[in-house]
Design a protein around this motif. Sequence first.
Motif, PDB file in Angstrom:
ATOM      1  N   ARG A 218      50.755  45.756  39.624  1.00 52.48           N
ATOM      2  CA  ARG A 218      49.450  46.284  39.140  1.00 52.48           C
ATOM      3  C   ARG A 218      49.212  45.688  37.801  1.00 52.48           C
ATOM      4  O   ARG A 218      50.430  45.799  36.974  1.00 52.48           O
ATOM      5  CB  ARG A 218      49.627  47.824  39.195  1.00 52.48           C
ATOM      6  CG  ARG A 218      47.986  48.213  38.905  1.00 52.48           C
ATOM      7  CD  ARG A 218      47.894  49.888  39.121  1.00 52.48           C
ATOM      8  NE  ARG A 218      48.070  50.011  40.568  1.00 52.48           N
ATOM      9  CZ  ARG A 218      47.934  51.090  41.061  1.00 52.48           C
ATOM     10  NH1 ARG A 218      48.022  52.256  40.490  1.00 52.48           N
ATOM     11  NH2 ARG A 218      47.625  51.016  42.416  1.00 52.48           N
ATOM     12  N   ASN A 219      48.105  45.337  37.497  1.00 54.22           N
ATOM     13  CA  ASN A 219      47.710  44.934  36.185  1.00 54.22           C
ATOM     14  C   ASN A 219      47.144  46.204  35.306  1.00 54.22           C
ATOM     15  O   ASN A 219      46.053  46.913  35.897  1.00 54.22           O
ATOM     16  CB  ASN A 219      46.398  44.069  36.249  1.00 54.22           C
ATOM     17  CG  ASN A 219      45.993  43.343  34.821  1.00 54.22           C
ATOM     18  OD1 ASN A 219      45.922  44.411  33.879  1.00 54.22           O
ATOM     19  ND2 ASN A 219      45.550  42.317  34.870  1.00 54.22           N
ATOM     20  N   ASN A 220      47.812  46.783  34.340  1.00 53.69           N
ATOM     21  CA  ASN A 220      47.629  48.064  34.189  1.00 53.69           C
ATOM     22  C   ASN A 220      46.500  47.972  33.008  1.00 53.69           C
ATOM     23  O   ASN A 220      45.968  49.173  32.390  1.00 53.69           O
ATOM     24  CB  ASN A 220      49.004  48.698  33.390  1.00 53.69           C
ATOM     25  CG  ASN A 220      49.765  49.307  34.203  1.00 53.69           C
ATOM     26  OD1 ASN A 220      49.528  49.405  35.379  1.00 53.69           O
ATOM     27  ND2 ASN A 220      51.265  49.446  33.829  1.00 53.69           N
ATOM     28  N   ARG A 221      45.795  46.997  32.942  1.00 58.02           N
ATOM     29  CA  ARG A 221      44.729  46.888  32.159  1.00 58.02           C
ATOM     30  C   ARG A 221      43.555  47.213  32.944  1.00 58.02           C
ATOM     31  O   ARG A 221      42.578  47.767  32.617  1.00 58.02           O
ATOM     32  CB  ARG A 221      44.454  45.563  31.229  1.00 58.02           C
ATOM     33  CG  ARG A 221      43.185  45.471  30.471  1.00 58.02           C
ATOM     34  CD  ARG A 221      42.884  44.154  29.749  1.00 58.02           C
ATOM     35  NE  ARG A 221      42.969  43.026  30.726  1.00 58.02           N
ATOM     36  CZ  ARG A 221      41.678  42.541  31.240  1.00 58.02           C
ATOM     37  NH1 ARG A 221      40.677  43.342  31.174  1.00 58.02           N
ATOM     38  NH2 ARG A 221      41.933  41.479  32.291  1.00 58.02           N
ATOM     39  N   THR A 222      43.369  46.484  34.029  1.00 53.77           N
ATOM     40  CA  THR A 222      42.164  46.544  35.094  1.00 53.77           C
ATOM     41  C   THR A 222      42.510  47.548  35.955  1.00 53.77           C
ATOM     42  O   THR A 222      41.689  48.085  36.773  1.00 53.77           O
ATOM     43  CB  THR A 222      42.003  45.290  35.753  1.00 53.77           C
ATOM     44  OG1 THR A 222      43.325  44.727  36.346  1.00 53.77           O
ATOM     45  CG2 THR A 222      41.919  43.953  34.614  1.00 53.77           C
TER      46      THR A 222
END
Length: 572
Positions: A218-222
Amino acid sequence: LAMEWCEGQDLPVAMFVNKMDKENADFGAICQAITDTFGKKAVALTLPIGKETDLKGVVDIIQMKAWEEENGQASSVDIPAEMKDEVESLREEIIEAAAEGDDALMEKFFEEGTLSDEEMARGLKAAFIESRFIPVFCGAATQGIGVRPLLDFFENSFPNPLEGRGLTVEGDGAETQMIDPDGVFSAFVYKTQSDDFAGRLTFFKVMSGQMLPAVPVRNNRTEKDEKVSHVLVMRGKKQEEVAHINAGDIGVVAKLTGTGTGDTLADPKNPVRYQATSFPQRTSTLAIRAKSSQDEDKIASGLHALMEQDPTLHLERDPEIHQTLLSGMGEQHIDVAVNRLRAKSKVEIELEAPKIRYRETITKKAEGSYRHKKQSGGRGQFAEVHLRLSPLHEGDYEFKWSVFGGAIPTNFQTAVDKGAQLSLDRGILAGYRVVGILVDCFDGKHHPVDSSDMAFQIAASQAFRQVAQQAGPIILEPIAEVVTTVPESQMGDVMGDISQRRGKIQGTDTQGSKVIVRALVPEGEMVTYAQNLRSMTGGRGVFERNFSHYEPVPNEIQKKIIDESKKEQEEE
């Protein structure tokens, strides 16, 4: 600058003095200069065998071996007899550096006067990691001379990822995440690159756990999941698929859709997010355009691809000066980016200095009127507007309605206001936006049939232009607040250069061996500042600038701006 950055990041530093086969190369003098410049003891770990064009190899003082290079092959030879005393003396310095900071080693050194090779290696690594000295190597890289001892030192003494510094985690506390091989997977994306065959490549460093193919991340920013089909490592330009990437290592994945530089990839159950890299302020801006208007779209798409790879580039379209502006860390940085764009898009591109966002204003009160009358069959157009213009000391524009007695019906008030505002963008002297002005409509006339909103807009616009010419119009220029950090020895040159640019020195501060010069400088004089500063300071000067305010332009420069504006209008 590199040393300052390393010290700020608490990183140990080693130096390699290259080109020892060149004329006048003096290794001893360079080691002394390193100590004098950085205030840390420079300890030579290798010595050159021979000098200048007779350079044959180096002595590895740690391992007490001499290496000579011939036809691309390194061979171990005896240390030259005439160098043994110097080598023994330097080895004593190395042992002392290794013993310092470790009480047990220091005690043994005092008792026995020496350390074993294993103890010296252990103490030397600890001293290096703690930056207690600067190890210095020498050689001639193109011939391979001196490279082997340097690589041995890399292997034996440089901190591995588990010993290195971690990354700051975003959140309320200043928490630092160290490399954790046993933790839940997380990785920091530090680079994005475009590849002609693989498409978009995302480079990352694994901070905890392992990166595995076909495992959800998972991209934790998006807060969106990314699909990872293959995990790669780079061998030069070659991509090699691997089964996993361990904590502390770097890897590559291709074709991630929503992940960019500075993002955090992690196991969906791991919410950690690492602080993105903070980039320095962009110092240079140039206007960019295609020679053919048909190629504008190619330039835009190509530049956006470059910005994905290099976040220090910035592109914007300025509607005020009608130019596309490309900003970067210097003119050379922008040139390199544009050359890459030319090669990739096959488009002819031109760079030029950006136009300056001048403003215009008035300095005194004036009043006048304009009658708009047009009759060409059918319904005509009629409007008469009387305006009074005054300097406005706070704000850019204010409209006042002082018409009494019904000379102009109030339903035309909005049209008069709009007509005056339309003239703001057209300027008074050179076509720049007018600011700091109070427009007061105090009288006028109308016709019950021929008056309309459009007629009053035209009348107000023309009245504004005529009255503004009598109100002492002047041109204002943007002033930048410039903060320049330079070595103390270059302070006089930099301050002189700022004065030549019509700058006003606001003060200076001392920061170690550097001087911070604060000044207010007209934006129009800043176009070549980055280039000149680099030349004056040998690349050691840096600066930041921010918009401060507007000031009246000197008369001789105002005349030049007006003449250039008229010339551009004639050419159009």
